[in-house]
Write an enzyme that holds these catalytic residues in place. Structure first.
Site, PDB file in Angstrom:
ATOM      1  N   PRO A 274       0.824  -1.211   0.000  1.00  0.00           N
ATOM      2  CA  PRO A 274       0.000   0.000   0.000  1.00  0.00           C
ATOM      3  C   PRO A 274       0.858   1.262   0.000  1.00  0.00           C
ATOM      4  O   PRO A 274       1.898   1.314   0.666  1.00  0.00           O
ATOM      5  CB  PRO A 274      -0.765  -0.107   1.325  1.00  0.00           C
ATOM      6  CG  PRO A 274       0.113  -0.936   2.207  1.00  0.00           C
ATOM      7  CD  PRO A 274       0.870  -1.872   1.308  1.00  0.00           C
ATOM      8  N   TYR A 316      -4.764  14.218 -13.584  1.00  0.00           N
ATOM      9  CA  TYR A 316      -5.863  13.244 -13.527  1.00  0.00           C
ATOM     10  C   TYR A 316      -7.212  13.895 -13.269  1.00  0.00           C
ATOM     11  O   TYR A 316      -8.170  13.183 -12.939  1.00  0.00           O
ATOM     12  CB  TYR A 316      -5.650  12.250 -12.379  1.00  0.00           C
ATOM     13  CG  TYR A 316      -4.267  11.656 -12.251  1.00  0.00           C
ATOM     14  CD1 TYR A 316      -3.755  10.800 -13.219  1.00  0.00           C
ATOM     15  CD2 TYR A 316      -3.482  11.937 -11.134  1.00  0.00           C
ATOM     16  CE1 TYR A 316      -2.497  10.241 -13.063  1.00  0.00           C
ATOM     17  CE2 TYR A 316      -2.224  11.376 -10.976  1.00  0.00           C
ATOM     18  CZ  TYR A 316      -1.733  10.529 -11.953  1.00  0.00           C
ATOM     19  OH  TYR A 316      -0.495   9.971 -11.796  1.00  0.00           O
ATOM     20  N   CYS A 342       2.632  29.113 -16.125  1.00  0.00           N
ATOM     21  CA  CYS A 342       2.107  29.633 -17.396  1.00  0.00           C
ATOM     22  C   CYS A 342       1.419  28.541 -18.213  1.00  0.00           C
ATOM     23  O   CYS A 342       1.874  28.188 -19.310  1.00  0.00           O
ATOM     24  CB  CYS A 342       3.235  30.257 -18.184  1.00  0.00           C
ATOM     25  SG  CYS A 342       3.990  31.547 -17.225  1.00  0.00           S
ATOM     26  N   TYR A 371       1.652  10.904  -3.709  1.00  0.00           N
ATOM     27  CA  TYR A 371       1.839  11.388  -5.081  1.00  0.00           C
ATOM     28  C   TYR A 371       1.719  12.912  -5.139  1.00  0.00           C
ATOM     29  O   TYR A 371       1.255  13.476  -6.128  1.00  0.00           O
ATOM     30  CB  TYR A 371       0.851  10.704  -6.042  1.00  0.00           C
ATOM     31  CG  TYR A 371       0.897   9.197  -5.910  1.00  0.00           C
ATOM     32  CD1 TYR A 371       1.985   8.480  -6.403  1.00  0.00           C
ATOM     33  CD2 TYR A 371      -0.107   8.491  -5.237  1.00  0.00           C
ATOM     34  CE1 TYR A 371       2.056   7.105  -6.235  1.00  0.00           C
ATOM     35  CE2 TYR A 371      -0.037   7.119  -5.066  1.00  0.00           C
ATOM     36  CZ  TYR A 371       1.044   6.430  -5.569  1.00  0.00           C
ATOM     37  OH  TYR A 371       1.124   5.066  -5.400  1.00  0.00           O
TER      38      TYR A 371
HETATM   39  N1  LLP Z   1       2.649  -1.531  -6.134  1.00  0.00           N
HETATM   40  C1  LLP Z   1       2.889  -1.239  -7.418  1.00  0.00           C
HETATM   41  C2  LLP Z   1       3.544  -2.231  -8.247  1.00  0.00           C
HETATM   42  C3  LLP Z   1       2.518   0.006  -7.933  1.00  0.00           C
HETATM   43  O1  LLP Z   1       2.746   0.283  -9.214  1.00  0.00           O
HETATM   44  C4  LLP Z   1       1.874   0.966  -7.108  1.00  0.00           C
HETATM   45  C5  LLP Z   1       1.466   2.281  -7.624  1.00  0.00           C
HETATM   46  C6  LLP Z   1       1.659   0.624  -5.762  1.00  0.00           C
HETATM   47  C7  LLP Z   1       2.055  -0.636  -5.306  1.00  0.00           C
HETATM   48  C8  LLP Z   1       1.009   1.562  -4.784  1.00  0.00           C
HETATM   49  O2  LLP Z   1      -0.274   1.865  -5.155  1.00  0.00           O
HETATM   50  P1  LLP Z   1      -1.217   2.670  -4.135  1.00  0.00           P
HETATM   51  O3  LLP Z   1      -1.439   1.793  -2.924  1.00  0.00           O
HETATM   52  O4  LLP Z   1      -0.537   3.923  -3.763  1.00  0.00           O
HETATM   53  O5  LLP Z   1      -2.449   2.892  -4.897  1.00  0.00           O
HETATM   54  N2  LLP Z   1       0.356   8.969  -9.453  1.00  0.00           N
HETATM   55  C9  LLP Z   1      -0.929   8.336  -9.340  1.00  0.00           C
HETATM   56  C10 LLP Z   1      -0.829   6.929  -8.776  1.00  0.00           C
HETATM   57  C11 LLP Z   1       0.124   6.031  -9.510  1.00  0.00           C
HETATM   58  C12 LLP Z   1       0.261   4.661  -8.883  1.00  0.00           C
HETATM   59  C13 LLP Z   1       1.430   3.929  -9.413  1.00  0.00           C
HETATM   60  N3  LLP Z   1       1.631   2.627  -8.841  1.00  0.00           N
HETATM   61  C14 LLP Z   1      -1.855   9.229  -8.524  1.00  0.00           C
HETATM   62  O6  LLP Z   1      -1.456  10.314  -8.132  1.00  0.00           O
HETATM   63  O7  LLP Z   1      -3.007   8.877  -8.313  1.00  0.00           O
END
Ligand code: LLP
Length: 418
Positions: A274, A316, A342, A371
């Site tokens: 997570p 997004y 800008c 993020y």
């Molecule tokens: N494991 C892997 C292999 C991943 O690619 C990711 C996120 C995670 C775990 C963690 O995911 P989470 O629990 O945070 O959802 N920049 C985007 C999110 C990109 C996620 C990339 N991978 C945003 O701001 O929503």
């Protein structure tokens, strides 16, 4: 749940008045609540405690050293995606035996460093990558554990840029190829191919896609075991959604309740990755109103934080609640909250009903702990902002605001241009 709450109409981080921090540190800055961070880590740890998983915090969501160190001190492992994250993990003395490494494009140098560090395993995303790890292991005379990242072909109901488990996505290996890798595992004499990894996307609020993916992984694990393949680990990735606006995501408990029975039957060592669930609501971005501009068709609050500091709204169309640091009874109007960059895509919020702020007032973009800083940039030659953490009633600057000198560090003008 988080610990950014009003007291007498002033927004506090735990027991600390945020305006006081803003006056002392200057704006913009990211502010993290240690208590919120740890609470969320514990929520997920406790929900799964019967299975004793390794909870590898996904560093890409927030790789601030203090954030990661705080979690590592609680027993968390780390999910990394680059040599840079490995470097940072080593800086905070994370236990390498709790580090897993995913990425479709690990370079030879990055793999080499991770092998030397002795990480728990690589989440392998292609056959050529597997061959590369085998070659580098042979060169270093080392063995490595790997899990195969399987792309289960499950669509998660989330933004199209952050769904990762469909057949069109670049991530992972299809089930048939994965199965044939396991069957041919003898070919990789330096590798212990001992696990399956799935990660289907991010900000997933429903449990069905997780269950679907997990069921596919279970079928694969059973089929492989029936053929004599040993599978020790199952990494179920990250992706748990959080509340930004009106989402009603499952809680860690509900999620665990849905998946633990399936996992128990599999008898595997469980890994979770997570990111957002732990860091998302633990951080906010504090910004100052520079100007209030009223045009015939729109009202703008122009603030000192821009898309380079918090990219999610632009990239997004993500929703981040905007709260005044001092709540007032001023007239409420519809505003776009925009930055100084800008580009018309430079906004933190669009068409929000907010009470009129004045120049110098502070605002917070909520839910910015995941993020947020980690995706920030120096676009428009803007120094990246400070990061601050409140811990037990005191605040600490955990990363200095960049200076103008930082902006040119490493740049060189060739002689011919002088
Ligand atoms: N494991 C892997 C292999 C991943 O690619 C990711 C996120 C995670 C775990 C963690 O995911 P989470 O629990 O945070 O959802 N920049 C985007 C999110 C990109 C996620 C990339 N991978 C945003 O701001 O929503």
């Amino acid at each position: 749940m988080h610990h950014f709450k009003y007291r007498n109409n002033r927004l506090y981080c735990e027991s600390v008045d945020i305006e006081t921090i803003a006056e002392e540190v200057g704006t913009p800055f990211y502010l993290y609540s240690y208590k919120t961070l740890i609470d969320h880590y514990r929520k997920i740890r406790d929900a799964f405690k019967g299975l004793k998983p390794i909870i590898c915090f996904s560093m890409k969501s927030n790789s601030n050293l203090s954030v990661c160190r705080a979690l590592v001190k609680q027993g968390a492992g780390l999910d990394i995606v680059s040599g840079g994250e490995l470097f940072k993990a080593q800086k905070i003395k994370a236990d390498p035996r709790k580090i897993v490494y995913a990425s479709v494009g690990k370079t030879a140098l990055e793999i080499d460093k991770a092998l030397r560090a002795g990480i728990l395993f690589f989440n392998v995303e292609s056959v050529p990558e597997l061959i590369m790890i085998e070659k580098l292991c042979a060169r270093l005379k080392k063995r490595a554990k790997v899990a195969i990242r399987v792309n289960p072909g499950v669509r998660a109901d989330t933004h199209k840029y952050i769904t990762t488990g469909t057949k069109e996505n670049k991530f992972g290996i299809d089930e048939n190829t994965a199965a044939s890798i396991f069957r041919q595992r003898e070919k990789f004499s330096h590798l212990d191919i001992v696990g399956i990894h799935i990660h289907i996307g991010s900000q997933i609020t429903q449990r069905e896609p997780f269950i679907k993916a997990l069921k596919k992984a279970s079928v694969l694990i059973r089929a492989l075991r029936a053929q004599g393949v040993k599978i020790d680990y199952l990494n179920i990735g990250g992706g748990l959604g959080i509340i930004y606006h009106k989402e009603r995501p499952q809680t860690a408990k509900e999620f665990a309740k849905a998946v633990v029975p399936l996992l128990k039957k599999l008898d595997v060592k469980l890994i979770l990755e997570p990111g957002r669930f732990i860091s998302g609501n633990s951080g906010i971005l504090v910004t100052r109103v520079l100007y209030v501009k009223r045009s015939p068709s729109k009202n703008f609050m122009i603030v000192d934080a821009g898309m380079n500091d918090l990219m999610r709204p632009s990239l997004y169309s993500a929703y981040h609640d905007i709260l005044p640091i001092r709540r007032s009874r001023a007239t409420r109007r519809k505003f776009d909250v925009v930055g100084p960059i800008c580009e018309s895509g430079d906004f933190l919020a669009k068409e929000r009903i907010l009470s009129q702020s004045d120049e110098g007032d502070y605002l917070a973009a909520m839910g910015a702990g995941a993020y947020g800083f980690s995706m920030s940039s120096n676009y428009n030659a803007r120094p990246r902002v400070a990061e601050v953490m409140v811990i037990n009633g005191s605040y600490y600057i955990t990363r200095n605001r960049e200076s103008y000198e930082d902006l040119i560090r490493g740049e060189k003008i060739p002689k011919v241009l002088r």
